[in-house]
Design a protein around this motif. Structure first.
Motif, PDB file in Angstrom:
ATOM      1  N   UNK A 240       0.855  -1.192   0.000  1.00 34.76           N
ATOM      2  CA  UNK A 240       0.000   0.000   0.000  1.00 34.76           C
ATOM      3  C   UNK A 240       0.890   1.241   0.000  1.00 34.76           C
ATOM      4  N   UNK A 241       0.645   2.146  -0.948  1.00 32.85           N
ATOM      5  CA  UNK A 241       1.487   3.339  -1.099  1.00 32.85           C
ATOM      6  C   UNK A 241       0.677   4.573  -0.771  1.00 32.85           C
ATOM      7  N   UNK A 242       1.094   5.292   0.252  1.00 32.90           N
ATOM      8  CA  UNK A 242       0.394   6.518   0.633  1.00 32.90           C
ATOM      9  C   UNK A 242       0.653   7.632  -0.381  1.00 32.90           C
ATOM     10  N   UNK A 243      -0.212   8.627  -0.362  1.00 28.35           N
ATOM     11  CA  UNK A 243      -0.075   9.746  -1.290  1.00 28.35           C
ATOM     12  C   UNK A 243       1.312  10.371  -1.198  1.00 28.35           C
TER      13      UNK A 243
ATOM     14  N   UNK B 165       1.597  -9.446 -11.740  1.00 32.87           N
ATOM     15  CA  UNK B 165       1.681  -8.141 -11.086  1.00 32.87           C
ATOM     16  C   UNK B 165       0.351  -7.408 -11.216  1.00 32.87           C
ATOM     17  N   UNK B 166       0.014  -6.634 -10.202  1.00 28.90           N
ATOM     18  CA  UNK B 166      -1.189  -5.816 -10.258  1.00 28.90           C
ATOM     19  C   UNK B 166      -0.941  -4.437  -9.688  1.00 28.90           C
ATOM     20  N   UNK B 167      -1.689  -3.457 -10.178  1.00 29.58           N
ATOM     21  CA  UNK B 167      -1.584  -2.088  -9.659  1.00 29.58           C
ATOM     22  C   UNK B 167      -2.959  -1.432  -9.709  1.00 29.58           C
ATOM     23  N   UNK B 168      -3.262  -0.656  -8.681  1.00 29.81           N
ATOM     24  CA  UNK B 168      -4.522   0.079  -8.619  1.00 29.81           C
ATOM     25  C   UNK B 168      -4.268   1.470  -8.035  1.00 29.81           C
TER      26      UNK B 168
ATOM     27  N   UNK C  90       1.288  -6.822  -5.703  1.00 29.08           N
ATOM     28  CA  UNK C  90       0.216  -5.879  -6.023  1.00 29.08           C
ATOM     29  C   UNK C  90       0.491  -4.551  -5.325  1.00 29.08           C
ATOM     30  N   UNK C  91       0.529  -3.465  -6.123  1.00 26.95           N
ATOM     31  CA  UNK C  91       0.696  -2.125  -5.583  1.00 26.95           C
ATOM     32  C   UNK C  91      -0.657  -1.426  -5.568  1.00 26.95           C
ATOM     33  N   UNK C  92      -1.007  -0.850  -4.433  1.00 29.45           N
ATOM     34  CA  UNK C  92      -2.274  -0.129  -4.316  1.00 29.45           C
ATOM     35  C   UNK C  92      -1.996   1.271  -3.782  1.00 29.45           C
ATOM     36  N   UNK C  93      -2.353   2.271  -4.564  1.00 33.75           N
ATOM     37  CA  UNK C  93      -2.141   3.645  -4.145  1.00 33.75           C
ATOM     38  C   UNK C  93      -3.296   4.172  -3.308  1.00 33.75           C
ATOM     39  N   UNK C  94      -2.994   5.164  -2.508  1.00 31.41           N
ATOM     40  CA  UNK C  94      -4.043   5.791  -1.697  1.00 31.41           C
ATOM     41  C   UNK C  94      -5.012   6.573  -2.574  1.00 31.41           C
ATOM     42  N   UNK C  95      -4.480   7.239  -3.611  1.00 31.85           N
ATOM     43  CA  UNK C  95      -5.306   8.045  -4.517  1.00 31.85           C
ATOM     44  C   UNK C  95      -4.610   8.112  -5.865  1.00 31.85           C
TER      45      UNK C  95
END
Length: 320
Positions: free
Chosen positions: A59-62, A121-124, A79-84
């Motif tokens: 999880x990657x914060x803004x 790999x996944x990203x959102x 999997x990378x998931x961004x805050x926004x």
């Protein structure tokens, strides 16, 4: 703060992140301000055990993370998931003619801000950017891994923004925004773009597929919006980087930036007999089937039925 209160705070934070990301568990948190497990994205990627069989969620914060990133082939199911999506930005500024430490041109492949070698790999909710500007080829993301998915992501750049590099690589882009000028979606992979906005800057070509002659599907755009700030007829849907390029647009809305011809042969008439370019039930002022080059195709209902995800991806069904 006592240990009990500290552990409670951590537990609540994990629960909150799980709700935001839709995941049962976040493994690592990246925060530039030091409030996570790591300050940089590459540190988090490096911490993923090689050849781990389970999914690793980061999880990657803004924040703006200026890093040249590499996801190694030994790092699968990351999997990378961004805050926004608009505030979680992964960026770098290399480009084709920029010199490396030996004084040599980096080249197009060497210019990428992010390299994805790992499978699954996944990203959102992340913006991927090459910030070097209009200086020639400058890749934002270079993807070689198989079964790769991007959801609600942005790809920002000019020429050669998104390099779908991997031969036999299957890639799925849903609800994404991709912008660029010349050949800004290019490569040899099989890739589906669904419900995406393709933003054409100035003038050029949307795609430059290099599909292998033994590959049944190249690029497939489904229910996408083709927009941009170029003049009328300033963009072609594609031109063949390699002779057997394959690109199909299905039920897409096309702005008037699309040239009436639709497709370009890259100065080689022989490409007209090998490349496969087609459309099906597109709409908008840029869709002028009667004006398209004679060597392109308008699909029948029966032919369009062959463009279901499981068939395009040879049995793999991405998460919807």
């Amino acid at each position: 703060m006592g240990m009990k209160s500290f552990l409670l705070t951590i537990s609540l934070l994990v629960c909150l992140i799980s709700v935001v990301t839709g995941q049962e568990k976040v493994d690592f948190v990246v925060a530039a301000d030091g409030t996570g497990d790591f300050k940089t994205v590459q540190q988090a990627i490096n911490a993923v055990p090689d050849f781990r069989k389970n999914i690793t969620v980061i999880y990657i914060k803004n924040g703006v993370y200026k890093e040249k990133l590499v996801l190694a082939g030994s790092k699968a199911r990351v999997k990378l998931i961004g805050e926004s999506v608009e505030k979680t930005i992964l960026t770098y500024d290399d480009y084709n003619a920029k010199k490396n430490v030996f004084g040599e041109d980096m080249g197009t492949s060497g210019s990428s801000s992010f390299y994805v070698y790992g499978d699954e790999f996944g990203a959102e909710n992340i913006t991927f950017q090459n910030s070097s500007g209009p200086v020639g080829q400058a890749v934002a993301v270079w993807v070689a891994g198989d079964k790769v998915q991007f959801k609600n992501c942005r790809f920002l750049g000019f020429q050669d923004t998104l390099y779908t590099y991997g031969y036999k690589s299957r890639q799925y882009y849903k609800d994404c925004y991709i912008e660029g000028t010349v050949d800004f979606i290019f490569g040899s992979s099989t890739a589906v773009f669904e419900n995406c906005e393709i933003f054409c800057k100035k003038g050029g070509y949307i795609t430059a597929a290099s599909t292998h002659d033994s590959t049944s599907y190249g690029y497939v755009f489904k229910n996408c919006r083709i927009t941009g700030d170029g003049g009328s007829g300033s963009f072609y849907l594609g031109r063949p980087w390699r002779p057997y390029a394959k690109t199909v647009f299905i039920r897409c809305e096309m702005g008037n930036i699309i040239h009436p011809d639709g497709w370009n042969n890259w100065g080689k008439e022989s490409n007209e007999t090998t490349a496969y370019y087609a459309e099906y039930r597109n709409t908008g002022p840029g869709f002028r089937p009667g004006k398209r080059v004679k060597w392109s195709h308008q699909l029948t209902d029966l032919q369009a039925a062959d463009y279901e995800l499981t068939k395009i991806f040879d049995g793999w069904l991405p998460e919807k």
